[in-house]
Scaffold this active site. Sequence first.
Site, PDB file in Angstrom:
ATOM      1  N   CYS A  76       0.859  -1.182   0.000  1.00 56.92           N
ATOM      2  CA  CYS A  76       0.000   0.000   0.000  1.00 56.92           C
ATOM      3  C   CYS A  76       0.901   1.241   0.000  1.00 56.92           C
ATOM      4  O   CYS A  76       1.796   1.351   0.840  1.00 56.92           O
ATOM      5  CB  CYS A  76      -0.910   0.011   1.233  1.00 56.92           C
ATOM      6  SG  CYS A  76      -1.866   1.531   1.382  1.00 56.92           S
ATOM      7  N   ASP A  80      -0.360  -5.835   0.409  1.00 56.70           N
ATOM      8  CA  ASP A  80      -1.630  -6.119  -0.255  1.00 56.70           C
ATOM      9  C   ASP A  80      -1.460  -7.420  -1.021  1.00 56.70           C
ATOM     10  O   ASP A  80      -0.390  -7.693  -1.579  1.00 56.70           O
ATOM     11  CB  ASP A  80      -1.994  -4.992  -1.231  1.00 56.70           C
ATOM     12  CG  ASP A  80      -2.453  -3.725  -0.520  1.00 56.70           C
ATOM     13  OD1 ASP A  80      -3.167  -3.844   0.496  1.00 56.70           O
ATOM     14  OD2 ASP A  80      -2.105  -2.632  -0.990  1.00 56.70           O
TER      15      ASP A  80
END
Length: 159
Positions: free
Chosen positions: A57, A64
């Site tokens: 992120c 992620d």
Amino acid sequence: MARTSKKTPGKSPLTQLGANVAIPASPDKAELERVPNPHADTNYVARFTVPEFTSICPVTGQPDFAHLVIDYVPGKWLVESKSLKLYLQSFRNHGAFHEDCTVAIGKRLAKLLAPRWLRIGGYWYPRGGIPIDVFWQTGKLPAGVWIPDQGVASYRGRG
């Protein structure tokens, strides 16, 4: 950057296949390679499934995770799979939003390969309680080509 050097007799134009290659520091530094399609006169689908894609992120620095599915109808070129694997691994420390990662991968492959048709589905696991699915495609699907479902179920949580 695409690598397709002139073929020297007895020497492959590929620089990564069969070599010990480190994971690139970033997607921009990753070298995608292509090879000639031996069936360029035939419409067919090639699929890459990446169930453990990771990126970072760009705001929080938290990891992620996504399940990517890349389908394409090749033209003159095929992506060399080891270079694709290294390119995708280069996202591990790359900060970008889900939409950016998914679309950037699709665009880079389309630029390298000039396929007749390409689509990518990015099925991102929930962060903050919201899963995000991102889809991108380019080109016109040739008539008569069978495109199977990408096979990734929509996120259901505890449902």
